[in-house]
Design a protein around this motif. Sequence first.
Motif, PDB file in Angstrom:
ATOM      1  N   LEU A  40       0.846  -1.191   0.000  1.00 61.12           N
ATOM      2  CA  LEU A  40       0.000   0.000   0.000  1.00 61.12           C
ATOM      3  C   LEU A  40       0.881   1.241   0.000  1.00 61.12           C
ATOM      4  CD1 LEU A  40      -2.455  -1.147   2.804  1.00 61.12           C
ATOM      5  CD2 LEU A  40      -2.867  -1.191   0.337  1.00 61.12           C
ATOM      6  N   PRO A  41       0.521   2.280  -0.746  1.00 61.82           N
ATOM      7  CA  PRO A  41       1.335   3.496  -0.745  1.00 61.82           C
ATOM      8  C   PRO A  41       1.262   4.215   0.598  1.00 61.82           C
ATOM      9  CG  PRO A  41      -0.652   3.794  -2.073  1.00 61.82           C
ATOM     10  CD  PRO A  41      -0.633   2.359  -1.629  1.00 61.82           C
ATOM     11  N   ALA A  42       2.348   4.884   0.950  1.00 62.46           N
ATOM     12  CA  ALA A  42       2.396   5.659   2.196  1.00 62.46           C
ATOM     13  C   ALA A  42       1.290   6.697   2.201  1.00 62.46           C
ATOM     14  CB  ALA A  42       3.754   6.327   2.337  1.00 62.46           C
ATOM     15  N   ARG A  43       0.736   6.927   3.381  1.00 59.82           N
ATOM     16  CA  ARG A  43      -0.236   8.018   3.563  1.00 59.82           C
ATOM     17  C   ARG A  43      -0.183   8.435   5.019  1.00 59.82           C
ATOM     18  NH1 ARG A  43      -4.857   3.831   3.205  1.00 59.82           N
ATOM     19  NH2 ARG A  43      -5.513   3.785   5.358  1.00 59.82           N
ATOM     20  N   PRO A  44      -0.337   9.735   5.290  1.00 63.63           N
ATOM     21  CA  PRO A  44      -0.228  10.218   6.672  1.00 63.63           C
ATOM     22  C   PRO A  44      -1.194   9.473   7.582  1.00 63.63           C
ATOM     23  CG  PRO A  44      -0.291  12.045   5.137  1.00 63.63           C
ATOM     24  CD  PRO A  44      -0.573  10.796   4.337  1.00 63.63           C
ATOM     25  N   PRO A  45      -0.780   9.176   8.782  1.00 59.79           N
ATOM     26  CA  PRO A  45       0.445   9.591   9.457  1.00 59.79           C
ATOM     27  C   PRO A  45       1.635   8.664   9.216  1.00 59.79           C
ATOM     28  CG  PRO A  45      -0.893   8.418  11.024  1.00 59.79           C
ATOM     29  CD  PRO A  45      -1.651   8.417   9.695  1.00 59.79           C
ATOM     30  N   PHE A  46       1.496   7.690   8.302  1.00 62.69           N
ATOM     31  CA  PHE A  46       2.562   6.719   8.076  1.00 62.69           C
ATOM     32  C   PHE A  46       3.471   7.177   6.945  1.00 62.69           C
ATOM     33  CE2 PHE A  46      -1.105   4.488   9.834  1.00 62.69           C
ATOM     34  CZ  PHE A  46      -0.538   4.082  11.029  1.00 62.69           C
ATOM     35  N   PRO A  47       4.769   7.339   7.234  1.00 66.49           N
ATOM     36  CA  PRO A  47       5.686   7.908   6.245  1.00 66.49           C
ATOM     37  C   PRO A  47       6.146   6.923   5.171  1.00 66.49           C
ATOM     38  CG  PRO A  47       6.870   7.446   8.273  1.00 66.49           C
ATOM     39  CD  PRO A  47       5.420   7.140   8.537  1.00 66.49           C
ATOM     40  N   LEU A  48       5.962   5.623   5.377  1.00 71.08           N
ATOM     41  CA  LEU A  48       6.447   4.623   4.425  1.00 71.08           C
ATOM     42  C   LEU A  48       5.293   3.795   3.874  1.00 71.08           C
ATOM     43  CD1 LEU A  48       9.550   3.286   6.409  1.00 71.08           C
ATOM     44  CD2 LEU A  48       9.520   5.019   4.596  1.00 71.08           C
ATOM     45  N   ASP A  49       5.562   3.118   2.754  1.00 71.76           N
ATOM     46  CA  ASP A  49       4.581   2.188   2.219  1.00 71.76           C
ATOM     47  C   ASP A  49       4.257   1.128   3.268  1.00 71.76           C
ATOM     48  OD1 ASP A  49       4.736   3.546  -0.193  1.00 71.76           O
ATOM     49  OD2 ASP A  49       5.977   2.030  -1.177  1.00 71.76           O
ATOM     50  N   GLY A  50       3.172   0.400   3.039  1.00 73.85           N
ATOM     51  CA  GLY A  50       2.762  -0.621   3.987  1.00 73.85           C
ATOM     52  C   GLY A  50       2.446  -1.937   3.295  1.00 73.85           C
ATOM     53  N   HIS A  51       2.251  -2.956   4.089  1.00 73.94           N
ATOM     54  CA  HIS A  51       1.793  -4.258   3.614  1.00 73.94           C
ATOM     55  C   HIS A  51       0.362  -4.455   4.073  1.00 73.94           C
ATOM     56  CE1 HIS A  51       5.968  -6.429   3.449  1.00 73.94           C
ATOM     57  NE2 HIS A  51       5.855  -5.502   2.536  1.00 73.94           N
ATOM     58  N   ARG A  52      -0.417  -5.112   3.216  1.00 73.58           N
ATOM     59  CA  ARG A  52      -1.751  -5.563   3.611  1.00 73.58           C
ATOM     60  C   ARG A  52      -1.750  -7.077   3.555  1.00 73.58           C
ATOM     61  NH1 ARG A  52      -6.770  -7.086   1.350  1.00 73.58           N
ATOM     62  NH2 ARG A  52      -6.034  -6.685  -0.760  1.00 73.58           N
ATOM     63  N   HIS A  53      -2.065  -7.709   4.701  1.00 73.58           N
ATOM     64  CA  HIS A  53      -2.205  -9.155   4.812  1.00 73.58           C
ATOM     65  C   HIS A  53      -3.688  -9.425   5.070  1.00 73.58           C
ATOM     66  CE1 HIS A  53       2.189  -9.898   5.520  1.00 73.58           C
ATOM     67  NE2 HIS A  53       2.118  -8.662   5.966  1.00 73.58           N
ATOM     68  N   THR A  54      -4.193 -10.539   4.588  1.00 71.95           N
ATOM     69  CA  THR A  54      -5.598 -10.877   4.820  1.00 71.95           C
ATOM     70  C   THR A  54      -5.749 -12.281   5.373  1.00 71.95           C
ATOM     71  OG1 THR A  54      -5.984 -11.721   2.597  1.00 71.95           O
ATOM     72  CG2 THR A  54      -6.426  -9.381   2.957  1.00 71.95           C
ATOM     73  N   LEU A  55      -6.848 -12.456   6.089  1.00 68.30           N
ATOM     74  CA  LEU A  55      -7.262 -13.758   6.585  1.00 68.30           C
ATOM     75  C   LEU A  55      -8.730 -13.900   6.226  1.00 68.30           C
ATOM     76  CD1 LEU A  55      -6.532 -16.293   8.329  1.00 68.30           C
ATOM     77  CD2 LEU A  55      -7.473 -15.020  10.275  1.00 68.30           C
ATOM     78  N   HIS A  56      -9.082 -15.014   5.598  1.00 73.43           N
ATOM     79  CA  HIS A  56     -10.477 -15.263   5.210  1.00 73.43           C
ATOM     80  C   HIS A  56     -11.138 -16.191   6.226  1.00 73.43           C
ATOM     81  CE1 HIS A  56     -10.315 -13.259   1.312  1.00 73.43           C
ATOM     82  NE2 HIS A  56      -9.045 -13.635   1.313  1.00 73.43           N
ATOM     83  N   ALA A  57     -12.435 -15.973   6.411  1.00 74.76           N
ATOM     84  CA  ALA A  57     -13.201 -16.787   7.365  1.00 74.76           C
ATOM     85  C   ALA A  57     -13.176 -18.250   6.971  1.00 74.76           C
ATOM     86  CB  ALA A  57     -14.639 -16.292   7.433  1.00 74.76           C
TER      87      ALA A  57
END
Length: 175
Positions: free
Chosen positions: A158-175
């Motif tokens: 995920l692209p950085a967006r305030p308040p987070f200065p760096l890109d991020g990871h999105r992990h998922t868990l399905h039911a």
Amino acid sequence: MLIESPPSTPDVALRAWCADDLDELVAAYRDPVLHRWTRAPVTTAAEARRWLDDVQRDWADGRRHTFAVVEEHADGARLVGNVVLKGVTPQRPAPEVGYWTASWARGRGVAPRAVTALSRWAFDRFPEVARLDLLHQVDNVASCRVAQKAGFVFQEILPARPPFPLDGHRHTLHA
């Protein structure tokens, strides 16, 4: 605040936060590592009280479900962390799981067990929820490991967006 059936897992239990936890909450937030990854550190008794009031208000209106993570010892229970389910609303495709672990409990698998317990509770409590997200900054390697150990699968950067200065990871868990 009453939780119908508080989640638990081997060696850790999740329960409602209470006034008796406030000193340990402030002590946990003295950790500079925790300060780095949280947006609203709790550094005083007054901030801890406001934090607890917010947690209780959020439970009452269903916005967030926050649990204290405790370990049982011969001399009683000790606070070792926090887990939260954020955004259980019809407008949000997947609620987000968040957590932190106190410095004295890191490296022992507390976070993955607590996140797993919270995830099971979330799917049981909210049958309409089909997926949970766990987000973290790319440089938070420990959170990436927690996500994997708790069964969450990496999905995207995920692209950085305030308040987070760096890109991020999105992990998922399905039911």
